[in-house]
Design an enzyme around this catalytic site. Structure first.
Site, PDB file in Angstrom:
ATOM      1  N   GLU A 180       0.856  -1.188   0.000  1.00 37.00           N
ATOM      2  CA  GLU A 180       0.000   0.000   0.000  1.00 37.00           C
ATOM      3  C   GLU A 180       0.887   1.231   0.000  1.00 37.00           C
ATOM      4  OE1 GLU A 180      -3.109   0.274   3.008  1.00 37.00           O
ATOM      5  OE2 GLU A 180      -3.130  -1.903   3.143  1.00 37.00           O
ATOM      6  N   LYS A 215       2.317   4.498   1.539  1.00 32.09           N
ATOM      7  CA  LYS A 215       2.440   4.984   2.910  1.00 32.09           C
ATOM      8  C   LYS A 215       2.090   6.465   2.888  1.00 32.09           C
ATOM      9  CE  LYS A 215       5.441   5.028   6.875  1.00 32.09           C
ATOM     10  NZ  LYS A 215       4.947   6.335   7.276  1.00 32.09           N
ATOM     11  N   ARG A 275      -2.806   9.409  11.566  1.00 35.20           N
ATOM     12  CA  ARG A 275      -3.521   8.146  11.794  1.00 35.20           C
ATOM     13  C   ARG A 275      -4.785   8.478  12.579  1.00 35.20           C
ATOM     14  NH1 ARG A 275      -1.380   2.802  12.280  1.00 35.20           N
ATOM     15  NH2 ARG A 275      -3.138   1.379  12.297  1.00 35.20           N
ATOM     16  N   GLU A 300      -5.861   6.895   7.462  1.00 31.56           N
ATOM     17  CA  GLU A 300      -5.006   8.082   7.539  1.00 31.56           C
ATOM     18  C   GLU A 300      -5.800   9.280   7.013  1.00 31.56           C
ATOM     19  OE1 GLU A 300      -1.948   7.326   8.739  1.00 31.56           O
ATOM     20  OE2 GLU A 300      -0.671   9.013   8.167  1.00 31.56           O
ATOM     21  N   PHE A 318      -7.756   2.100   5.567  1.00 28.85           N
ATOM     22  CA  PHE A 318      -7.031   0.884   5.207  1.00 28.85           C
ATOM     23  C   PHE A 318      -7.414  -0.320   6.048  1.00 28.85           C
ATOM     24  CE2 PHE A 318      -3.784   3.750   7.220  1.00 28.85           C
ATOM     25  CZ  PHE A 318      -3.706   3.137   8.459  1.00 28.85           C
ATOM     26  N   GLU A 349       6.191   9.005   1.253  1.00 25.00           N
ATOM     27  CA  GLU A 349       7.246   8.717   2.239  1.00 25.00           C
ATOM     28  C   GLU A 349       7.882   7.360   2.034  1.00 25.00           C
ATOM     29  OE1 GLU A 349       5.202   8.732   6.034  1.00 25.00           O
ATOM     30  OE2 GLU A 349       7.054   9.651   6.728  1.00 25.00           O
ATOM     31  N   LYS A 356       1.979  -5.493   3.669  1.00 29.30           N
ATOM     32  CA  LYS A 356       1.106  -6.163   4.641  1.00 29.30           C
ATOM     33  C   LYS A 356       0.889  -7.614   4.260  1.00 29.30           C
ATOM     34  CE  LYS A 356      -1.212  -1.893   5.957  1.00 29.30           C
ATOM     35  NZ  LYS A 356      -2.456  -1.126   6.026  1.00 29.30           N
ATOM     36  N   LYS A 415      11.048   2.726   3.944  1.00 32.37           N
ATOM     37  CA  LYS A 415      11.333   4.084   3.468  1.00 32.37           C
ATOM     38  C   LYS A 415      12.733   4.054   2.861  1.00 32.37           C
ATOM     39  CE  LYS A 415       9.089   6.227   7.450  1.00 32.37           C
ATOM     40  NZ  LYS A 415       9.169   7.307   8.421  1.00 32.37           N
TER      41      LYS A 415
HETATM   42  P1  ATP Z   1       4.676   4.431  13.964  1.00 33.38           P
HETATM   43  O1  ATP Z   1       3.345   5.015  13.687  1.00 33.38           O
HETATM   44  O2  ATP Z   1       4.932   3.152  13.244  1.00 33.38           O
HETATM   45  O3  ATP Z   1       5.056   4.426  15.394  1.00 33.38           O
HETATM   46  P2  ATP Z   1       5.785   6.825  13.090  1.00 33.38           P
HETATM   47  O4  ATP Z   1       4.780   7.580  13.864  1.00 33.38           O
HETATM   48  O5  ATP Z   1       7.198   7.281  13.122  1.00 33.38           O
HETATM   49  O6  ATP Z   1       5.796   5.308  13.405  1.00 33.38           O
HETATM   50  P3  ATP Z   1       5.979   6.125  10.467  1.00 33.38           P
HETATM   51  O7  ATP Z   1       7.138   5.275  10.788  1.00 33.38           O
HETATM   52  O8  ATP Z   1       6.284   7.256   9.569  1.00 33.38           O
HETATM   53  O9  ATP Z   1       5.268   6.744  11.675  1.00 33.38           O
HETATM   54  O10 ATP Z   1       4.851   5.149   9.831  1.00 33.38           O
HETATM   55  C1  ATP Z   1       3.826   4.475  10.470  1.00 33.38           C
HETATM   56  C2  ATP Z   1       2.530   5.209  10.241  1.00 33.38           C
HETATM   57  O11 ATP Z   1       2.244   5.270   8.858  1.00 33.38           O
HETATM   58  C3  ATP Z   1       1.260   4.576  10.769  1.00 33.38           C
HETATM   59  O12 ATP Z   1       1.068   4.790  12.128  1.00 33.38           O
HETATM   60  C4  ATP Z   1       0.177   5.243   9.938  1.00 33.38           C
HETATM   61  O13 ATP Z   1      -0.243   6.429  10.557  1.00 33.38           O
HETATM   62  C5  ATP Z   1       0.878   5.629   8.674  1.00 33.38           C
HETATM   63  N1  ATP Z   1       0.375   5.000   7.449  1.00 33.38           N
HETATM   64  C6  ATP Z   1       0.363   5.629   6.266  1.00 33.38           C
HETATM   65  N2  ATP Z   1      -0.130   4.860   5.310  1.00 33.38           N
HETATM   66  C7  ATP Z   1      -0.465   3.678   5.868  1.00 33.38           C
HETATM   67  C8  ATP Z   1      -1.034   2.472   5.366  1.00 33.38           C
HETATM   68  N3  ATP Z   1      -1.349   2.327   4.095  1.00 33.38           N
HETATM   69  N4  ATP Z   1      -1.227   1.456   6.246  1.00 33.38           N
HETATM   70  C9  ATP Z   1      -0.906   1.590   7.547  1.00 33.38           C
HETATM   71  N5  ATP Z   1      -0.362   2.720   8.085  1.00 33.38           N
HETATM   72  C10 ATP Z   1      -0.148   3.764   7.262  1.00 33.38           C
END
Ligand code: ATP
Length: 625
Positions: free
Chosen positions: A269, A271, A276, A322, A367, A427, A432, A451
């Site tokens: 998917e 990102k 969130r 999101e 999602f 990003e 999944k 990333k």
């Molecule tokens: P985390 O939320 O994993 O603690 P973080 O706040 O640093 O880490 P990232 O590492 O940038 O965030 O990425 C995780 C976040 O990405 C998820 O919490 C969610 O908000 C976001 N996200 C974006 N797109 C998706 C997607 N398709 N499926 C699940 N999460 C997604």
């Protein structure tokens, strides 16, 4: 001195706050986890004899998880002013300065911690034997939380100050600031309380519910499973408007994804870079919860409730996704950070066409689905939840969409998806496993985030000159501008005198520029606008029929820009990349994988940038690794 509030509180027997502060001091000082736990054990056993209301204890141990007392409206600065004012501390004294400038070290103190500053500045000003109970503290915190009136807050703080020691004040302010700094994580405390407590908390985000449903196992020698009848996380009841901890993604190297997912069916998917949000709906009542389970309905409700009612079919459900800002003029999602401005600033489609929000709207990308029609669906595999999600949502473009599942069967597929994601200025990607359940709060390998910065880089950054540009997909005022760039390296023929060449960088006579890669990420919108302004007067349309000799593309024009520029009036970009790989699309014969702009090098011209020979050496070194 007598305990002050005790008769007003909702329980009779209670524990001195001093005993709790001693516990916190010990737990902080001892670094070994087992010793920390021993201290907790002793305290909990005493507590059990005096009081059965564990919620009142746990909420003081984990103040940042206490959603019933979300905020006190008191930060370090306000508290510092309060102490200086109430205790009549001379403004120019060390004690006042330590409080007000708590981040800076004063003489031998270590700066940075407000609790310590409070202790040091108050130790000669407070009573030496306190008489407050934990109930007193809890009551005062309830009162602080329920008033917005500054005078009333000062009155409450003053009363506590009168009856407490400097040690108690230190812990009291740390509780107010919701950061105890004991070195005990929420997981350790909840696991200590009961082995099922963390799972319960992940489902309810509510400490009171956890404490009411689970009695502590301290000293019973029982395991969680035995005590709870081996209940799985899916036996815990989900309630609407009680946010669950969202499922999280682990970070893993791109090459390991398939071995980690062990033959599971994998999808990719996008990102998305928004916020969130978990949407809870029960008929006309709709709430939005953040990643930390805070209720954000006051921010998004006004603008987004009508979209939810229009697009979400079941009357009762919980949907995970999101929330982003869609800019209909630039035809792209806005950088993260504009969400709250838009949501609180009013609707973007009415009003002033020159206003900052014009043409912008909230867009939710769903999602996952967690709960439908009075039933949890967390235990279903993602493939089924996704199927259900599609039945739950009437998609509306750029308002309420479902994240697309892209099929993926190899590491090469992943690399391609990541490539596209970076070009789209996303990003990264989310990978999944379709066979797995939804596990609240879990960050394991069911979901993996990738990333470009996670991938070992080429090593050194590369300075490359812009030789071409590509139009973005937008329309109107902000669209239709150059948003991606073709980068190149000068090919310097052997017959050019290098000395002379170095002194004469403003000329590009006899030198050609070979295309090397395309970049569209790493810069902010603002930096991009600056670049666009700078380069705008120099762009020339790239016509295959009249191709400029200066710019050499791969034959037969595999990667062709919309416009080109003479490098002597162009800009050098400092680029970070994950790999250098052979490529037929670019004239160099190699290209960069996952290039991102690190810096716009205003201080360099094309003659200072990497040249063709340098690029080839780097590529060969990289291949040989
Ligand atoms: P985390 O939320 O994993 O603690 P973080 O706040 O640093 O880490 P990232 O590492 O940038 O965030 O990425 C995780 C976040 O990405 C998820 O919490 C969610 O908000 C976001 N996200 C974006 N797109 C998706 C997607 N398709 N499926 C699940 N999460 C997604």
């Amino acid at each position: 001195l007598k305990p002050i509030y005790i008769n007003n509180y909702d329980y009779q027997k209670t524990v001195p706050f001093k005993a709790f502060c001693d516990l916190l001091d010990k737990v902080t000082t001892d670094t070994k986890h087992t010793v920390k736990k021993k201290h907790l054990s002793v305290f909990f056993n005493h507590f059990k004899e005096a009081d059965q209301n564990y919620f009142q204890l746990i909420r003081l141990l984990l103040p940042h998880l206490d959603k019933e007392r979300q905020t006190y409206g008191l930060k370090e600065k306000t508290l510092a002013k309060f102490y200086v004012e109430i205790l009549n501390i001379a403004n120019n004294s060390i004690d006042a300065s330590r409080l007000i400038n708590y981040r800076k070290p004063i003489s031998n103190d270590i700066g940075g911690d407000f609790g310590t500053a409070v202790y040091l500045s108050l130790r000669n000003r407070c009573i030496t034997k306190g008489c407050l109970s934990m109930a007193d503290i809890n009551l005062s915190l309830d009162q602080l939380n329920s008033t917005f009136d500054r005078k009333e807050k000062v009155r409450i703080l003053k009363r506590i100050l009168r009856f407490s020691t400097a040690q108690e004040q230190k812990w009291y302010v740390r509780i107010i600031l919701k950061d105890l700094k004991t070195g005990l994580s929420e997981k350790s405390v909840l696991n200590f309380y009961h082995p099922d407590a963390m799972s319960h908390f992940n489902i309810s985000s509510n400490l009171r519910t956890v404490c009411e449903n689970l009695k502590p196992l301290i000293g019973t020698n029982q395991t969680g499973a035995a005590n709870s009848g081996g209940r799985s996380i899916y036996d815990i009841e989900i309630k609407l408007f009680q946010p669950l901890k969202p499922m999280l993604a682990n970070r893993q190297p791109i090459n390991s994804v398939f071995s980690i997912m062990e033959g599971g069916q994998v999808v990719v998917e996008t990102k998305y870079d928004g916020e969130r949000i978990q949407i809870h709906r029960d008929g006309d009542t709709i709430k939005y919860f953040s990643r930390n389970s805070n209720d954000s309905t006051y921010i998004y409700g006004n603008m987004f409730n009508s979209v939810v009612k229009e697009c979400v079919i079941p009357e009762k459900c919980i949907i995970d996704g999101e929330l982003l800002v869609w800019d209909s003029i630039a035809q792209k999602f806005e950088d993260f950070g504009k969400l709250k401005t838009l949501a609180l600033g009013g609707n973007g489609d009415s009003g002033d066409p020159l206003g900052a929000n014009f043409g912008k709207q909230l867009c939710f990308i769903a999602f996952d689905v967690i709960y439908v029609k009075d039933q949890s669906v967390m235990e279903l595999p993602l493939s089924q939840r996704y199927f259900l999600l599609k039945r739950c949502v009437n998609q509306k473009a750029k308002s309420f969409e479902i994240s697309e599942h892209k099929p993926c069967s190899s590491t090469a597929d992943l690399v391609n998806y990541l490539d596209v994601a970076i070009m789209n200025r996303d990003e990264g990607i989310m990978v999944k496993n379709l066979n797995t359940c939804y596990v609240p709060g879990e960050r394991k390998d069911k979901w993996i985030k990738i990333k470009p910065e996670y991938i070992d880089g080429v090593g050194d950054d590369l300075d490359l000159v812009i030789i071409g540009g590509y139009y973005g997909s937008g329309v109107g005022r902000r669209g239709g501008t150059i948003s991606h760039f073709l980068l190149g390296v000068p090919f310097i023929p052997d017959d050019i005198d290098f000395e002379d060449f170095n002194q004469n960088q403003s000329s590009t006579n006899n030198i050609q520029f070979f295309s090397f890669c395309k970049v569209g990420a790493g810069y902010t919108d603002q930096e991009l606008q600056g670049l666009q302004k700078l380069l705008e007067p120099h762009w020339r349309e790239y016509k295959t029929s009249n191709a400029p000799k200066l710019i050499q593309l791969a034959e037969p024009f595999k990667e062709r820009p919309d416009v080109w520029i003479d490098p002597k009036v162009s800009v050098v970009l400092q680029i970070k990349a994950a790999q250098i790989v052979p490529s037929e699309k670019y004239r160099v014969g190699y290209t960069l994988r996952f290039p991102r702009v690190v810096k716009i090098r205003d201080d360099k011209s094309w003659g200072d940038a990497l040249d063709f020979d340098g690029a080839i050496v780097m590529a060969q070194e990289f291949e040989g690794r």
